[in-house]
Design a protein around this motif. Structure first.
Motif, PDB file in Angstrom:
ATOM      1  N   GLY A 182      -5.514   8.513   3.188  1.00 39.02           N
ATOM      2  CA  GLY A 182      -5.945   7.405   2.342  1.00 39.02           C
ATOM      3  C   GLY A 182      -6.248   6.161   3.150  1.00 39.02           C
ATOM      4  N   ILE A 220       0.848  -1.193   0.000  1.00 43.74           N
ATOM      5  CA  ILE A 220       0.000   0.000   0.000  1.00 43.74           C
ATOM      6  C   ILE A 220       0.878   1.234   0.000  1.00 43.74           C
ATOM      7  CG2 ILE A 220      -1.660   1.335   1.348  1.00 43.74           C
ATOM      8  CD1 ILE A 220      -2.887  -1.215   2.284  1.00 43.74           C
ATOM      9  N   ASP A 221       0.693   2.082  -0.988  1.00 41.51           N
ATOM     10  CA  ASP A 221       1.450   3.322  -1.103  1.00 41.51           C
ATOM     11  C   ASP A 221       0.465   4.483  -1.010  1.00 41.51           C
ATOM     12  OD1 ASP A 221       3.291   5.257  -1.460  1.00 41.51           O
ATOM     13  OD2 ASP A 221       3.584   4.912  -3.609  1.00 41.51           O
ATOM     14  N   CYS A 222       0.128   4.884   0.187  1.00 39.27           N
ATOM     15  CA  CYS A 222      -0.852   5.942   0.393  1.00 39.27           C
ATOM     16  C   CYS A 222      -0.434   6.775   1.590  1.00 39.27           C
ATOM     17  CB  CYS A 222      -2.246   5.361   0.595  1.00 39.27           C
ATOM     18  SG  CYS A 222      -2.416   4.410   2.131  1.00 39.27           S
ATOM     19  N   ASN A 223      -1.164   7.861   1.824  1.00 36.39           N
ATOM     20  CA  ASN A 223      -0.896   8.689   2.988  1.00 36.39           C
ATOM     21  C   ASN A 223      -1.865   8.311   4.109  1.00 36.39           C
ATOM     22  OD1 ASN A 223      -3.321   9.724   2.097  1.00 36.39           O
ATOM     23  ND2 ASN A 223      -2.406  11.611   1.272  1.00 36.39           N
ATOM     24  N   ILE A 283      -3.402   0.446  -3.673  1.00 38.15           N
ATOM     25  CA  ILE A 283      -3.052   1.436  -4.703  1.00 38.15           C
ATOM     26  C   ILE A 283      -1.775   0.962  -5.385  1.00 38.15           C
ATOM     27  CG2 ILE A 283      -2.353   3.811  -5.112  1.00 38.15           C
ATOM     28  CD1 ILE A 283      -4.025   4.664  -2.796  1.00 38.15           C
TER      29      ILE A 283
END
Length: 438
Positions: free
Chosen positions: A412, A406-409, A438
């Protein structure tokens, strides 16, 4: 911290005396050490020489070494009766042992008997040649106990150093006493005399300084005159200083008291502004302050980080049928139960009327998150009693956790948990784990 002149002079004489005595003691100790070491070796040499005479008498009787009966016992007896000898043997010129005492088990020989004895030069090995025989030469060798020698010499030197240290210490003490009486006290008397200017007192003035016939007397007289001229002005200055000091202390106390009160109020306001008073959870403002920071720390360090979103079921029904007081009572009870069941490093937030967010970190596995959700579910569904009524509530929980894929902030991940919560509410499930990527 400065050192007085008298102390500096005393220290200089003391160091000089100590260094001189140390050099003399070192030279004397070295000489005594060598002398005693020589005497110790000579004692072993005499014992071996006596064995040599006995061996020569046997040879004079016409006996060959291989005909000596009981010679090994004679060698062993020499070792046992002579302090410092650990091993003695009769060998031929090639180093072959003919008779020997029992070698010590804990201390191997320092010199190999198979080497050419005449070529050996060891201060701990005594070699005595016998008169020439028919075909070969024979030797008596003995080994000196090096540890015993060192132990005795060390013991002797320690005792001598102890006495020498006592004598040097006494000499240093006497010198310090002499210098203090003839140098330190007069200077201290002058210093006390000068301090009376600051203390505004004649008490303790050393008037015997005025009787001296040196520079200290001149300095004391000059300061006496100065004290008389400054006496009146010093008194008034001291009174003014005291009043000013009292006013300053009073002002500082007031400022410090006001500052402490203000800090307490600020801390209280900060806590109240970020805490839900009904449940004891943090509020949305606290969540906005901490979520991004803790998310970034977890992502950088690689430790587990998850968000749980929870929404109560049938809470509106309780408010509508039993009143908002019953709803507040239910929220307060649920909050106390959840806070008691969470770990200390986990945090809970109330972000709406019946919506909650939980940040769970450093958990062992996904099963640990499920157990947390079960604890929340149990805290909510456990019956709540209010004015004789049993209030029954349910909960829908959405779970989203940070993974390498997962590559989110932070926002997210919070959105994933929110979607999972609504999916659980729509499908009538207790909890749903988000699978969005993502």
């Amino acid at each position: 911290m400065s050192t007085s002149i008298s102390n500096k002079i005393t220290l200089l004489f003391t160091v000089s005396l100590t260094l001189t005595a140390s050099v003399i003691l070192f030279i004397f100790t070295l000489e005594v050490y060598n002398t005693n070491k020589t005497l110790f070796s000579q004692r072993g040499d005499v014992a071996v020489q006596e064995l040599l005479y006995k061996t020569e008498r046997l040879l004079a009787l016409g006996l060959l070494p291989n005909e000596f009966f009981g010679y090994d016992i004679l060698c062993q007896k020499l070792v046992e009766q002579t302090e410092g000898i650990t091993y003695v043997a009769l060998v031929d010129a090639s180093g072959q042992v003919i008779y020997e005492s029992t070698p010590p088990v804990s201390q191997p020989l320092k010199s190999s008997l198979t080497d050419n004895i005449m070529d050996q030069d060891d201060q701990y090995l005594i070699k005595k040649p016998l008169p020439p025989l028919v075909h070969n030469l024979h030797y008596i060798i003995a080994e000196i106990d090096e540890p015993l020698l060192e132990s005795k010499l060390t013991h002797f030197l320690l005792k001598m150093l102890t006495y020498a240290t006592i004598i040097i210490s006494i000499a240093v003490i006497l010198m310090i006493h002499f210098l203090r009486n003839n140098l330190g006290k007069p200077i201290s008397s002058l210093i006390n005399h000068i301090r009376n200017i600051e203390l505004d007192s004649q008490q303790g003035t050393q008037w015997d300084l005025l009787k001296r016939k040196d520079e200290l007397s001149t300095v004391a007289i000059s300061f006496n005159a100065m004290m008389n001229r400054l006496s009146n002005s010093r008194k008034s200055l001291a009174e003014s200083h005291l009043k000013l000091q009292n006013l300053t202390n009073e002002l500082e106390d007031r400022v410090e008291s006001r500052t402490r009160s203000l800090n307490k109020v600020n801390k209280r306001l900060y806590t109240l502004a970020r805490t839900d008073q009904l449940t004891g959870f943090y509020n949305r403002l606290k969540l906005e302050e901490l979520l991004s920071k803790r998310f970034a720390q977890a992502k950088q360090s690689g430790h587990h980080f998850s968000i749980l979103m929870a929404d109560l079921d049938r809470f509106k029904y309780i408010n509508d049928n039993f009143g908002h007081a019953a709803g507040d009572h239910a929220l307060k009870t649920i909050g106390e139960r959840i806070l008691n069941s969470l770990r200390q490093r986990d945090s809970a937030y109330r972000i709406g009327g019946d919506e909650f967010t939980f940040i769970i970190e450093d958990y062992a596995s996904q099963d640990s998150l499920v157990r947390v959700a079960e604890k929340i579910k149990y805290a909510v569904e456990k019956p709540i009693y209010y004015n004789g009524h049993c209030l029954s509530l349910g909960v829908s929980i959405g779970i989203a956790f940070l993974t390498k894929e997962i590559d989110c902030n932070a926002e997210g991940l919070l959105s994933f948990a929110d979607k999972a919560m609504y999916e659980a509410k729509t499908q009538g499930l207790d909890y749903v784990i988000s699978t969005h990527k993502i």
